[in-house]
Design an enzyme around this catalytic site. Structure first.
Site, short mmCIF file in Angstrom:
data_model
loop_
_atom_site.label_atom_id
_atom_site.label_comp_id
_atom_site.label_asym_id
_atom_site.label_seq_id
_atom_site.Cartn_x
_atom_site.Cartn_y
_atom_site.Cartn_z
N ASP A 1 0.82 -1.20 0.00
CA ASP A 1 0.00 0.00 0.00
C ASP A 1 0.86 1.25 0.00
O ASP A 1 1.52 1.56 0.99
CB ASP A 1 -0.91 -0.01 1.23
CG ASP A 1 -1.89 1.14 1.24
OD1 ASP A 1 -2.06 1.79 0.20
OD2 ASP A 1 -2.48 1.39 2.30
N ASP B 1 -2.53 5.78 -5.20
CA ASP B 1 -2.67 4.88 -4.06
C ASP B 1 -2.86 3.43 -4.50
O ASP B 1 -3.94 3.05 -4.95
CB ASP B 1 -3.87 5.35 -3.23
CG ASP B 1 -4.09 4.51 -1.98
OD1 ASP B 1 -3.27 3.64 -1.69
OD2 ASP B 1 -5.09 4.76 -1.29
#
Length: 491
Positions: free
Chosen positions: A74, A278
């Site tokens: 992430d 992201d």
């Protein structure tokens, strides 16, 4: 993942001694952990693309002796956290399938220590959570071993797998909990730099296409064989409320829809749109006004029962693409085709029960709407781009990806603070600061090429009234995958 809580203070960066790189290879399907150190001093690790779990996963080892865990990669968060084997979610019973991606037994590690008792807390917008201790232990990834790596240990969690967050230190959960930047610790990329594995706090991401078997994240360098054309540098922007760098916010300054029938310029009152790049978000989320124009182009219909824009799965073969422009005129442009923007709604095929798409398999459109900034460009965008994250110079390098590239030419950052190799700056970024957003409806000249019918037909694709209760339940079960893994609240 997008942090909802505002953070304070400035980034903390460390110096290193030598230029090396650490690379994880990405694979679409789950494989066992593989660790290999190459002769040139780089490191390779397997990451799996688990569509139903909503992201890209890395096989790692934690503790001494090492315990195998597979954790979600992430770029939008900053902590590593792992589920404890004592967490109830890891019990295999009639209600739980257990932590099939692995859990951590802290009692079995000789190098384990607690550094912050009851200080680790993350809650997600769907109500899921992970709470426990901040701990330190050995962390091995891609053959590279980091000693005393600070991590969260999920002792009370309803999430059956953990994360590897690689964002700014100021986005760590501990800072939101304490409201103090002095609480920041050396997260994974910072510690890699301090322990001499990489020269500077920077990495590049190549997710490859939706159906690919390989891709990579490369710490400390770029791979010139994984993108087309030239890399262009654009600015990362500070959080507008804290005036600090805490997430990868860049300026989306243009969006066009193009197909064999024409090209449309899409508009938004939010332009230039602040977007976070992201990898922890499966979909992309843009302002409602511009998202609705994209839906109109492709014939997607929004269903309030699900809170999603849906379209037939056959649209993945549609002609047409969307061009995302960044950093003003002359900045990088990334084209995203429909085969990267059409994803299944459920594991098992479902059909539209009525309406213009009756009998066709239901899929989700890869760009959904959101109501406030910063917005998110997740995996449905990132697969089409080669992205370099430079956390020292606070810049992003962008170029069109080279899907399924087989060659490799790794170029390491030579020193701390060195700029992205082989990248030039976007020439007109000053114009990004000007508020020039406006909203005007496009002619939808491109919609015919997307949908193989004219714009008038596209405008008539309104959602029919029928019972979505069964599909709504299935869709809701994926809420964490589609939204929760991309939007999180630090408390």
């Amino acid at each position: 993942m997008k942090s909802v809580v505002t953070l304070v203070a400035s980034a903390l960066l460390a110096s290193v001694a030598q230029a090396q790189v650490v690379q994880w290879d990405i694979a679409k399907r789950h494989v066992g952990p593989r660790f290999a150190k190459r002769q040139d001093g780089t490191f390779t690790e397997v990451i799996t693309n688990e569509k139903t779990r909503g992201g890209y996963f890395a096989s790692c080892q934690v503790g001494t002796p090492g315990q195998n865990l597979t954790l979600q990669l992430d770029t939008g968060s900053s902590d590593i956290w792992v589920p404890s084997s004592s967490a109830s979610v890891c019990d295999q019973d009639s209600q739980n399938s257990g932590c099939t991606f692995g859990s951590f037994d802290e009692s079995a590690s000789s190098t384990f220590s607690v550094v912050g008792e009851n200080e680790f807390t993350i809650s997600y917008v769907d109500g899921s959570h992970s709470k426990g201790d901040y701990v330190a232990d050995t962390f091995e990834i891609g053959g590279a071993t980091l000693n005393n790596m600070t991590m969260g240990l999920g002792l009370s969690t309803d999430i059956p797998y953990g994360l590897v967050g690689v964002g700014y230190a100021l986005n760590e959960a501990i800072i939101a909990n304490t409201q103090s930047a002095s609480s920041a610790y050396d997260n994974l990329p910072v510690l890699m730099q301090k322990q001499g594995l990489i020269a500077t706090n920077a990495y590049s991401l190549w997710l490859n296409d939706l159906d690919a078997n390989t891709g990579s994240i490369l710490f400390g360098g770029i791979d010139t064989e994984k993108y087309q054309g030239e890399l262009t540098r654009i600015n990362i922007y500070k959080d507008s409320q804290t005036n600090a760098f805490s997430s990868f916010i860049v300026a989306l300054t243009s969006l066009q829809a193009s197909s064999s029938s024409g090209t449309d310029t899409l508009t938004s009152s939010e332009l230039p749109v602040p977007v976070v790049l992201d990898s922890g978000t499966t979909f992309s989320y843009l302002p409602t006004d511009i998202a609705e124009q994209m839906w109109q182009e492709v014939g997607a219909a929004y269903y309030t029962q699900l809170g999603l824009a849906l379209l037939p799965c056959s649209m993945e073969n549609s002609d047409g693409h969307f061009s995302f422009g960044f950093g003003g005129s002359g900045g990088p442009v990334i084209n995203v085709t429909m085969d990267e923007l059409v994803l299944p709604l459920t594991d098992e095929p479902q059909q539209f029960p009525s309406g213009p798409y009756e009998g066709q398999d239901i899929c989700q459109f890869g760009v959904q709407n959101f109501s406030s900034s910063p917005y998110l460009l997740g995996d449905t965008f990132l697969r089409s781009a080669y992205v370099v994250y430079d956390l020292v110079n606070n810049e992003i390098g962008l170029a069109p990806t080279d899907f399924n590239a087989t060659g490799s030419n790794v170029v390491a950052f030579p020193s701390e603070g060195a700029q992205i190799p082989s990248a030039s700056a976007a020439p007109n970024q000053a114009e990004v600061t000007q508020t020039s957003g406006s909203l005007s409806q496009p002619t939808y000249g491109a919609s015919g090429g997307f949908q193989n019918h004219d714009a008038e037909s596209a405008a008539s694709l309104l959602p029919p009234a029928f019972d979505w209760s069964r599909i709504a339940v299935m869709g809701a079960s994926m809420c964490f995958v589609m939204v929760g893994s991309g939007f999180f609240l630090l408390i």
